[in-house]
Write a protein that holds these residues in place. Structure first.
Motif, short mmCIF file in Angstrom:
data_model
loop_
_atom_site.label_atom_id
_atom_site.label_comp_id
_atom_site.label_asym_id
_atom_site.label_seq_id
_atom_site.Cartn_x
_atom_site.Cartn_y
_atom_site.Cartn_z
N HIS A 62 33.14 49.49 33.83
CA HIS A 62 32.63 50.86 33.80
C HIS A 62 32.79 51.47 32.41
O HIS A 62 31.97 52.25 31.95
N TYR A 63 33.91 51.15 31.77
CA TYR A 63 34.17 51.67 30.42
C TYR A 63 35.24 50.81 29.78
O TYR A 63 36.08 50.23 30.47
N PRO A 64 35.20 50.67 28.47
CA PRO A 64 36.24 49.87 27.80
C PRO A 64 37.59 50.57 27.86
O PRO A 64 37.66 51.80 27.72
N THR A 65 38.66 49.81 28.08
CA THR A 65 40.00 50.41 28.10
C THR A 65 40.30 51.10 26.78
O THR A 65 40.93 52.16 26.73
N ILE A 66 39.83 50.51 25.70
CA ILE A 66 39.92 51.15 24.39
C ILE A 66 38.54 51.02 23.74
O ILE A 66 37.85 50.02 23.94
N SER A 67 38.11 52.05 23.05
CA SER A 67 36.80 52.01 22.41
C SER A 67 36.94 52.30 20.92
O SER A 67 37.96 52.81 20.46
N LEU A 68 35.90 51.98 20.20
CA LEU A 68 35.91 52.25 18.77
C LEU A 68 35.93 53.76 18.51
O LEU A 68 36.45 54.21 17.50
N ASP A 69 35.39 54.55 19.46
CA ASP A 69 35.45 56.01 19.34
C ASP A 69 36.89 56.51 19.40
O ASP A 69 37.26 57.45 18.70
N SER A 89 43.40 46.80 20.61
CA SER A 89 41.98 46.45 20.66
C SER A 89 41.78 44.95 20.42
O SER A 89 40.89 44.33 20.99
N TRP A 90 42.64 44.35 19.57
CA TRP A 90 42.57 42.90 19.35
C TRP A 90 42.93 42.15 20.63
O TRP A 90 42.24 41.21 21.02
N MET A 91 44.01 42.58 21.28
CA MET A 91 44.41 41.93 22.54
C MET A 91 43.33 42.11 23.60
O MET A 91 43.01 41.19 24.35
N TYR A 92 42.76 43.32 23.67
CA TYR A 92 41.72 43.61 24.64
C TYR A 92 40.51 42.71 24.41
O TYR A 92 39.88 42.23 25.36
N GLY A 93 40.18 42.49 23.16
CA GLY A 93 39.07 41.60 22.84
C GLY A 93 39.33 40.18 23.29
O GLY A 93 38.43 39.51 23.81
N PHE A 94 40.58 39.73 23.12
CA PHE A 94 40.93 38.36 23.52
C PHE A 94 40.83 38.18 25.03
O PHE A 94 40.19 37.24 25.51
N VAL A 95 41.47 39.08 25.80
CA VAL A 95 41.47 38.91 27.26
C VAL A 95 40.07 39.09 27.83
O VAL A 95 39.67 38.38 28.77
N GLY A 96 39.30 40.03 27.26
CA GLY A 96 37.95 40.24 27.75
C GLY A 96 37.06 39.04 27.55
O GLY A 96 36.18 38.75 28.37
N SER A 97 37.30 38.30 26.47
CA SER A 97 36.48 37.13 26.18
C SER A 97 36.69 36.00 27.19
O SER A 97 35.95 35.02 27.18
N CYS A 98 37.68 36.15 28.06
CA CYS A 98 37.94 35.13 29.08
C CYS A 98 37.01 35.26 30.28
O CYS A 98 37.04 34.42 31.18
N ALA A 99 36.21 36.32 30.34
CA ALA A 99 35.30 36.51 31.47
C ALA A 99 34.14 35.52 31.39
O ALA A 99 33.55 35.33 30.32
N ASN A 100 33.81 34.90 32.51
CA ASN A 100 32.64 34.03 32.58
C ASN A 100 31.36 34.85 32.58
O ASN A 100 30.32 34.42 32.09
N LEU A 101 31.43 36.04 33.18
CA LEU A 101 30.30 36.96 33.22
C LEU A 101 30.84 38.38 33.19
O LEU A 101 31.72 38.73 33.98
N ALA A 102 30.33 39.18 32.28
CA ALA A 102 30.74 40.58 32.18
C ALA A 102 29.52 41.48 32.37
O ALA A 102 28.59 41.44 31.55
N MET A 103 29.51 42.23 33.46
CA MET A 103 28.46 43.22 33.67
C MET A 103 28.96 44.57 33.19
O MET A 103 30.13 44.92 33.41
N VAL A 104 28.11 45.32 32.53
CA VAL A 104 28.48 46.64 32.01
C VAL A 104 27.50 47.68 32.55
O VAL A 104 26.37 47.35 32.91
N ASN A 105 27.94 48.93 32.60
CA ASN A 105 27.18 49.93 33.34
C ASN A 105 26.25 50.80 32.50
O ASN A 105 25.55 51.65 33.05
N SER A 106 26.26 50.64 31.17
CA SER A 106 25.42 51.52 30.35
C SER A 106 25.23 50.92 28.96
O SER A 106 25.91 49.97 28.57
N SER A 107 24.32 51.53 28.22
CA SER A 107 24.07 51.10 26.83
C SER A 107 25.31 51.34 25.99
O SER A 107 25.66 50.52 25.13
N TRP A 108 25.97 52.47 26.21
CA TRP A 108 27.16 52.83 25.43
C TRP A 108 28.28 51.82 25.67
O TRP A 108 28.88 51.29 24.73
N THR A 109 28.54 51.51 26.94
CA THR A 109 29.59 50.54 27.27
C THR A 109 29.23 49.16 26.72
O THR A 109 30.09 48.46 26.18
#
Length: 460
Positions: free
Chosen positions: A169-176, A212-232
């Motif tokens: 639904h939204y990134p735990t941490i965002s660049l914003d 954000s580095w750790m979040y990037g690593f763990v997120g990359s372990c997903a086989n499929l990532a669906m996101v809910n918007s252009s922003w996300t």
């Protein structure tokens, strides 16, 4: 003697650690996997858009693969297959084909915000790993589906041999968020005390950068990532670095049922509805201040409106926020013009939406904004925050016609309220009609089609 002890420790300790690690890996490897979809959603009673996605996801899996059981990991101890089946219908109008199986979790406190007064993000993230460990030790599915955004659980699920699917639904941490800490902007997720300190802001920036580095690593372990918007999608692609495994699937909105509501509304008094959980990021106080300001500016020949707050409370903190909102209404002298509806049924929500002239939503960087779409589908003109989902995906012109208003400050929200109140009935009807057509892009049926198209290659 000390040399001998040191030699023993440096020799034996690594052996002990390696042996324990091997035992752990063997335990996980030998654990049999069940041909099922295990859905990690610890809060099955939060009442928000995330819970709607949960039940629509279960229904989509059941439609696609009727013989594949769905198992929900929940921390709600009173949840049963039958109660969850009823809840899906009563709260969201989603009729499941069969009741989901339930696995109860007893360590949910480790992901609750109140457990971590400081370093909340990292605390909840590591806590989610502990909770997922409990979940996967109780039941190991072939497919692990996270619908709550606990990305730190993905490496563990992969270690258990699961195929990992997530709906973010939204990134735990965002660049914003990094940008706000860097610019020292105070907000609900950046305490004013920290924002006012150069040293603390720098330390927090280091913390956020590492996270954000750790979040990037763990997120990359997903086989499929669906996101809910252009922003996300934009943020997740940059953080996780797996653009080929990311699919945009707009969340399910009950546009069909809400579009059955008539566009003509009773104009006395005009009602402005606000549908959102009573959480700090939803910025209810801004809405109340804007409403009070609009009443002050209102011409005497325009009917005095009512503001209706509709939302759910997850815990005592939400209850306290609701009470403080009631106190603020008294302070602003608009208590007779404001109504509060807590934990309403789906049927009552539809009734309230059917009587609303406008709908207000003021969260900054709202990743999508299901309630904004619901306003539009129901025929209520939206007033949404000029950022993220509402700005990029939702409140956009439809066939050249304006579909609503975007605002940022109290004054801008108040001005938007005044504009709607002062519009003629034909102007309101035209804008509401355009908004309703726009809402068709985010229907529940569209979610089912896109969700099933995304997961089919994984399930097959």
């Amino acid at each position: 003697m000390m040399i001998i002890i040191t030699m023993i420790l440096t020799t034996i300790l690594p052996i002990i650690l390696i042996s324990q690690t091997v035992k752990l890996i063997l335990h996980i490897t030998l654990t049999s996997k069940n041909k099922a979809v295990g859905i990690f959603h610890p809060f099955t009673n939060d009442g928000g858009g995330g819970e709607r996605v949960l039940w629509c996801a279960v229904k989509a899996v059941q439609d696609l693969t009727p013989d594949l059981p769905c198992v929900v990991y929940t921390g709600d101890h009173d949840a049963t297959p039958e109660s969850l089946l009823r809840r899906a219908v009563d709260r969201f109008g989603v009729e499941l084909i069969s009741p989901p199986k339930v696995v109860h979790l007893h360590k949910r406190k480790w992901i609750e915000e109140k457990t971590y007064p400081r370093f909340t993000m990292i605390g909840q993230s590591l806590g989610s790993v502990y909770l997922a460990w409990e979940a996967l030790n109780k039941f190991v599915p072939l497919y692990y589906l996270d619908t709550s955004g606990y990305a730190f659980t993905y490496p563990l699920a992969r270690l258990f041999g699961c195929k990992v699917i997530c709906y973010t639904h939204y990134p735990t941490i965002s660049l914003d968020m990094l940008s706000r800490v860097h610019s020292r902007s105070s907000m609900y997720n950046n305490d004013a005390f920290v924002a006012n300190s150069v040293l603390l802001s720098r330390l927090k920036l280091v913390y956020y950068t590492f996270f954000s580095w750790m979040y990037g690593f763990v997120g990359s372990c997903a086989n499929l990532a669906m996101v809910n918007s252009s922003w996300t999608q934009s943020h997740i692609e940059k953080l996780w670095g797996i653009p080929d495994r990311i699919k945009r699937v707009y969340p399910p909105c009950d546009t069909t049922g809400l579009q059955a509501l008539p566009l003509e509304r009773e104009s006395t008094p005009p009602k402005i509805i606000s549908v959102a959980q009573f959480r700090p990021e939803k910025a209810h106080s801004l809405q109340l201040q804007a409403f009070a300001l609009s009443i002050k500016k209102l011409n005497s020949d325009v009917p005095r409106p009512k503001l209706q707050f509709v939302g759910s409370c997850r815990n005592d903190a939400d209850e306290a926020r609701l009470q403080s909102l009631k106190d603020l209404a008294i302070e602003l002298k608009v208590e007779d013009d404001v109504e509060f509806y807590k934990n309403v049924t789906y049927r009552d929500l539809v009734k309230l939406l059917g009587g609303a002239t406008a709908g207000i939503h003021s969260m900054i960087d709202e990743h999508f904004g299901i309630s904004v779409v619901e306003y539009m589908a129901a025929g209520a003109i939206p007033i949404a925050h000029n950022s993220a989902g509402p700005k990029m995906d939702i409140v956009l012109p439809e066939e050249g016609k304006q579909t609503g208003f975007l605002a940022q400050t109290v004054e801008e929200f108040a001005d938007a309220i005044l504009k709607i109140l002062q519009m003629s009935e034909s102007e309101k009807h035209e804008m509401a009609e355009a908004g309703r057509r726009r809402a068709n892009r985010f229907s529940e049926q569209r979610f089912y089609e896109d969700f099933k198209a995304a997961i089919s290659p994984i399930l097959n």
